[in-house]
Motif scaffolding. Structure first.
Motif: not given
Length: 458
Positions: A28-35, A181-188, A37-44
């Motif tokens: 449903q959330s077809m975007r990377i900004q203000y997403n 807040k903002e898109l988190s940065r992916l480490d790996n 679910a994506l931010n949660y996935a990056i942080e996990l």
């Protein structure tokens, strides 16, 4: 910090077994900004020190979707592909049956993050994935809401009778849920490829291979993607917000056109609201700003409340109130001066020049102003053999032509014409106590001559 109310553990195995990557199944959330679910996935992924795959599966036969819808969606997906590349996020696209295309991920995935969808087809997709994984794989599934500022259940615990029921609760809780807040940065940044890259440079080639209705064409004014949404929104805030109280006039085109971008998740309501708060006209035109917030947050929340708590929101027999069914039944045999077929309605062959113009606008552009949509639906109710026939015609044409069709707002607005979230009015033929609208109201309120001229030039 993402609000806890957004996060729901769908499946938990309580195991220390560690997979090779985190998968965010974007739907449903077809975007990377203000997403969220994506931010949660990056942080996990960062927490587990795993790479991340963002995956979108294009269903070749999504219910009621046609060339217009697929083109708009693919234009947005092309932008996501480019944005993910810029952010070093691995993005994969596939076309085909969901349950087949997800299986290659399941042997090695650690956790699946999915965003939330509210309509029956979206819930069905998520249930299919759940059933495949539940008894066969050791995989956690987490759902993260990113489609609403305030999650439905956190706002109100049951079906709301009208907007007045939730309005004060929205205003009370709104800022508490402005949590992005903002898109988190992916480490790996390791890349694990499961599906072959899909080239979106020529969208026409892709849609031509899909088994879909190609008779409903895209319209040049409305292209998919967050950048296109921004163009409309910035013009609206800069030029049109000051006149938002005149938005019902279809001749003036005082529209932000956000409903279609929200429908495809290409822009977030939270991002739109932040842009409004940051705009100098927010305080300069407070009444207009409040009117915009009413539509963006309150009315939208009401629609999502409707499809969440009304199990069969899309069936005539269950979508409205008892008093509305009673009055429709009492007037079911009333004489109609005109009864038009689906073909006559769809292709503007009625005696009503304003209805015909509105239907033509929808066929060509995929858009119609809200007040005119109400009039359009009321006329179909007046000209159909029964209210159930009218409901089915309205839903069919809404979902076929409107870019923002097949959406909680659509189902909520259609049900409103049949008494949902409305009140009983003075009784009259055919409609009973349902609200009635006629062309004299259009002529009295709006510049319909200019509107007809606009449509004739389309």
């Amino acid at each position: 910090m993402i609000h806890n109310d957004r996060v729901k553990q769908i499946l938990e195995h309580n195991t220390k077994n560690k997979g090779k990557f985190i998968l965010y199944w974007m739907q449903q959330s077809m975007r990377i900004q203000y997403n969220h679910a994506l931010n949660y996935a990056i942080e996990l992924a960062n927490k587990k020190r795993l790479p991340l795959i963002v995956w979108f599966n294009i269903l070749p036969n999504y219910p009621e979707a046609n060339l217009r819808h697929y083109t708009f969606m693919l234009e947005g997906l092309k932008e996501i592909q480019e944005d993910c590349c810029k952010e070093n996020i691995h993005f994969e696209l596939s076309i085909g049956k969901l349950t087949d295309n997800i299986k290659p991920y399941l042997e090695d995935v650690d956790t699946i993050i999915m965003d939330r969808g509210y309509l029956k087809p979206q819930r069905h997709m998520r249930n299919e994935v759940y059933k495949i994984i539940k008894d066969t794989y050791v995989i956690d599934i987490i759902q993260v809401e990113s489609d609403l500022i305030i999650p439905v259940e956190a706002l109100y615990p049951k079906a709301a009778y009208g907007a007045y029921v939730i309005r004060s609760k929205v205003m009370e809780k709104l800022h508490q849920y402005m949590d992005y807040k903002e898109l988190s940065r992916l480490d790996n940044l390791s890349k694990i490829q499961i599906h072959e890259p899909l080239n979106l440079s020529n969208i026409a080639d892709i849609v031509n291979k899909l088994p879909i209705d190609i008779s409903v064409k895209p319209y040049h004014k409305f292209k998919g993607g967050r950048k296109e949404a921004y163009k409309h929104l910035e013009y609206f805030f800069n030029q049109l917000l000051k006149d938002y109280d005149k938005r019902s006039d279809p001749a003036l085109h005082i529209q932000p056109y956000m409903s279609m971008y929200l429908q495809f998740g290409q822009v977030s309501d939270q991002e739109i609201l932040r842009m409004l708060y940051d705009h100098p006209y927010y305080k300069l035109y407070p009444e207009m700003s409040e009117g915009f917030i009413e539509q963006l947050v309150v009315r939208r929340s009401l629609a999502y409340n409707f499809v969440t708590y009304i199990k069969d929101y899309d069936r005539f027999e269950y979508m409205t109130e008892a008093w509305a069914y009673e009055t429709m039944h009492e007037h079911d045999k009333d004489i109609r001066n005109h009864i038009y077929s689906l073909d006559e309605i769809e292709f503007s062959k009625t005696h009503d020049i304003y209805f015909n113009a509105a239907m033509k606008e929808a066929r060509i552009t995929g858009f119609m102003a809200n007040y005119l949509r109400m009039y359009w639906a009321k006329k179909i109710m007046e000209w159909s053999g029964s209210m159930k026939d009218a409901y089915q015609i309205i839903v069919h044409l809404n979902n076929k032509y409107f870019i923002d069709g097949r959406n909680p707002n659509s189902y909520g607005n259609i049900a409103w014409n049949f008494g949902k979230h409305d009140r009983a009015w003075q009784e009259r033929a055919i409609f009973g106590k349902l609200r009635y609208m006629n062309e004299q109201g259009l002529i009295r309120k709006f510049d319909m001559k200019s509107y007809l001229e606009y449509v004739n030039k389309l």
